[in-house]
Write a protein that holds these residues in place. Structure first.
Motif, PDB file in Angstrom:
ATOM      1  N   ASP A  73      19.431  10.810   0.534  1.00  0.00           N
ATOM      2  CA  ASP A  73      18.527  12.141   0.723  1.00  0.00           C
ATOM      3  C   ASP A  73      17.194  11.913   0.621  1.00  0.00           C
ATOM      4  O   ASP A  73      16.521  12.622   1.318  1.00  0.00           O
ATOM      5  N   ALA A  74      16.627  10.556   0.079  1.00  0.00           N
ATOM      6  CA  ALA A  74      15.547  10.289   0.046  1.00  0.00           C
ATOM      7  C   ALA A  74      15.112   8.782  -0.357  1.00  0.00           C
ATOM      8  O   ALA A  74      16.187   8.318  -0.952  1.00  0.00           O
ATOM      9  N   ILE A  75      14.094   8.256   0.303  1.00  0.00           N
ATOM     10  CA  ILE A  75      13.838   6.944  -0.152  1.00  0.00           C
ATOM     11  C   ILE A  75      12.400   6.789  -0.645  1.00  0.00           C
ATOM     12  O   ILE A  75      11.381   7.521  -0.281  1.00  0.00           O
ATOM     13  N   VAL A  76      12.574   6.027  -2.037  1.00  0.00           N
ATOM     14  CA  VAL A  76      11.058   6.046  -2.609  1.00  0.00           C
ATOM     15  C   VAL A  76      10.478   4.529  -2.619  1.00  0.00           C
ATOM     16  O   VAL A  76      11.317   3.641  -2.958  1.00  0.00           O
ATOM     17  N   LEU A  77       9.456   4.434  -2.130  1.00  0.00           N
ATOM     18  CA  LEU A  77       8.918   3.082  -2.318  1.00  0.00           C
ATOM     19  C   LEU A  77       7.908   2.685  -3.621  1.00  0.00           C
ATOM     20  O   LEU A  77       7.276   3.459  -4.219  1.00  0.00           O
ATOM     21  N   GLY A  78       8.447   1.449  -4.096  1.00  0.00           N
ATOM     22  CA  GLY A  78       7.397   1.000  -5.324  1.00  0.00           C
ATOM     23  C   GLY A  78       7.276  -0.488  -5.084  1.00  0.00           C
ATOM     24  O   GLY A  78       7.428  -1.073  -4.051  1.00  0.00           O
ATOM     25  N   GLY A  79       6.698  -1.100  -6.045  1.00  0.00           N
ATOM     26  CA  GLY A  79       6.054  -2.422  -5.979  1.00  0.00           C
ATOM     27  C   GLY A  79       4.543  -2.354  -5.282  1.00  0.00           C
ATOM     28  O   GLY A  79       4.218  -1.271  -4.804  1.00  0.00           O
ATOM     29  N   GLY A  80       4.057  -3.559  -5.395  1.00  0.00           N
ATOM     30  CA  GLY A  80       2.691  -3.694  -5.090  1.00  0.00           C
ATOM     31  C   GLY A  80       2.341  -3.000  -3.462  1.00  0.00           C
ATOM     32  O   GLY A  80       1.320  -2.425  -3.413  1.00  0.00           O
ATOM     33  N   LEU A  81       3.183  -3.376  -2.511  1.00  0.00           N
ATOM     34  CA  LEU A  81       3.040  -2.881  -1.295  1.00  0.00           C
ATOM     35  C   LEU A  81       3.370  -1.365  -0.841  1.00  0.00           C
ATOM     36  O   LEU A  81       2.892  -0.662   0.090  1.00  0.00           O
ATOM     37  N   SER A  82       3.842  -0.668  -2.158  1.00  0.00           N
ATOM     38  CA  SER A  82       3.740   0.703  -2.003  1.00  0.00           C
ATOM     39  C   SER A  82       2.654   1.638  -1.521  1.00  0.00           C
ATOM     40  O   SER A  82       2.631   2.695  -1.491  1.00  0.00           O
ATOM     41  N   ASN A  83       1.444   0.803  -2.283  1.00  0.00           N
ATOM     42  CA  ASN A  83       0.036   1.347  -2.271  1.00  0.00           C
ATOM     43  C   ASN A  83      -0.465   1.221  -0.654  1.00  0.00           C
ATOM     44  O   ASN A  83      -1.442   1.923  -0.569  1.00  0.00           O
ATOM     45  N   ILE A  84       0.196   0.834   0.402  1.00  0.00           N
ATOM     46  CA  ILE A  84      -0.185   0.749   1.731  1.00  0.00           C
ATOM     47  C   ILE A  84      -0.076   2.063   2.134  1.00  0.00           C
ATOM     48  O   ILE A  84       1.097   2.630   2.592  1.00  0.00           O
ATOM     49  N   ASP A  85      -1.023   2.967   2.618  1.00  0.00           N
ATOM     50  CA  ASP A  85      -0.929   4.326   3.073  1.00  0.00           C
ATOM     51  C   ASP A  85      -0.170   4.225   4.367  1.00  0.00           C
ATOM     52  O   ASP A  85       0.472   5.266   4.918  1.00  0.00           O
ATOM     53  N   PHE A  86      -0.388   3.341   5.354  1.00  0.00           N
ATOM     54  CA  PHE A  86      -0.153   3.631   6.682  1.00  0.00           C
ATOM     55  C   PHE A  86       1.601   3.318   6.799  1.00  0.00           C
ATOM     56  O   PHE A  86       2.239   3.706   7.608  1.00  0.00           O
ATOM     57  N   LEU A  87       2.197   3.049   5.827  1.00  0.00           N
ATOM     58  CA  LEU A  87       3.794   3.047   5.740  1.00  0.00           C
ATOM     59  C   LEU A  87       4.308   4.288   5.505  1.00  0.00           C
ATOM     60  O   LEU A  87       5.447   4.609   6.072  1.00  0.00           O
ATOM     61  N   TYR A  88       3.498   5.362   4.968  1.00  0.00           N
ATOM     62  CA  TYR A  88       3.970   6.824   5.011  1.00  0.00           C
ATOM     63  C   TYR A  88       3.838   7.501   6.283  1.00  0.00           C
ATOM     64  O   TYR A  88       4.104   8.569   6.310  1.00  0.00           O
TER      65      TYR A  88
END
Length: 289
Positions: free
Chosen positions: A236-251
């Protein structure tokens, strides 16, 4: 009232938190992790639990660890805190504390926390992603962890992204982790540019030919990796965590690449940024019971 106590065992810090039955924080404390000394780590966790629970009569105890417990041996495996590997951490802590413990790896605890208290709390089937020093994942379905028959459910970081690709510490080649973890991305930058840079420096140097190539490769590997997850699990959803989750272009660009590669004419899986930050592990540990 049954209180919930969680401990997050990290490579540099150990954090403990005490919650009431409404999940309000009553106590919280962090200490430094003893460097690669197993017996000192056991003592540190035991002392921290005793200290933070001193004013409550009854509590459940969950612990978030790097690595997982082998169902075959009962020992810790696949841990980047190497002194834990081959040790019966759960059993040793239960003996020292005279208390039953629930123990899960950091990706599972992250997924549990974000599904119950964070970015994915309104979704029934959540895939939690860790992208940092390593790449891992956890699966929560209807509020319960799905660990799998042998405790490896969610380990998308070790599915093969490129056959005969980069070597991985696990013994295989081409694992997702060897392409989109922090160290792998920094290594790739050095190979392309001849310069050694840490991630924040790399991200501020993408407006050139080398930067564009690095970013395009990263997004392509991210897209294929998560598209494979969606094809298999369809969460239903994917949540990103860890240091690389702060990279805006991933979203934005990253999500677009994922959607393009999914085997479906309709893709609407939310790819969410975590809300709990580096506290997800300790909250998730407390929520294991």
């Amino acid at each position: 009232m049954l209180y919930k106590l969680g401990v997050d065992l990290g490579g540099t810090k150990i954090e403990a938190i005490l919650l009431d039955d409404s999940l309000n924080v009553l106590e919280r404390k962090r200490i430094s992790t003893p460097k690669e000394n197993y017996s000192e780590i056991v003592d540190a966790i035991s002392n921290l639990v005793s200290e933070i629970s001193s004013n409550v009569s009854d509590f459940s105890l969950g612990i978030c660890t790097p690595g997982a417990i082998s169902k075959k041996t009962g020992f810790i495996k696949n841990s980047n805190t190497q002194c834990l590997i081959g040790k019966s951490l759960k059993e040793d802590l239960e003996e020292k504390l005279h208390k039953e413990i629930s123990m899960e790896n950091d990706a599972n605890c992250f997924a549990m926390a974000e599904s119950k208290m964070g970015a994915a709390k309104n979704f029934d089937f959540v895939f939690g992603v860790i992208m940092g020093t390593g790449v891992g994942g956890g699966i929560v379905i209807d509020g319960k962890l799905h660990s799998g028959r042998t405790n490896i459910a969610g380990e998308w970081g070790h599915h093969t992204l490129h056959r005969n690709g980069n070597p991985c510490y696990c013994g295989k080649t081409g694992c997702v982790e060897t392409y989109i973890s922090g160290p792998a991305l920094e290594q790739r930058w050095e190979l392309l540019s001849g310069e050694s840079k840490v991630m924040p420096e790399i991200l501020s140097n993408l407006d050139n030919t080398i930067g564009k190539k690095w970013k395009d490769e990263f997004l392509e590997n991210f897209g294929f990796g998560l598209a494979n997850v969606i094809d298999i699990l369809d969460p239903d959803a994917i949540v990103l965590g860890g240091g690389l989750s702060n990279i805006d272009f991933l979203y934005t660009e990253g999500k677009k690449l994922v959607y393009e590669k999914v085997f479906s004419d309709l893709v609407e899986t939310p790819i969410l940024k975590n809300e709990l930050g580096d506290s997800a592990g300790v909250y998730g540990a407390a929520l294991l019971n």
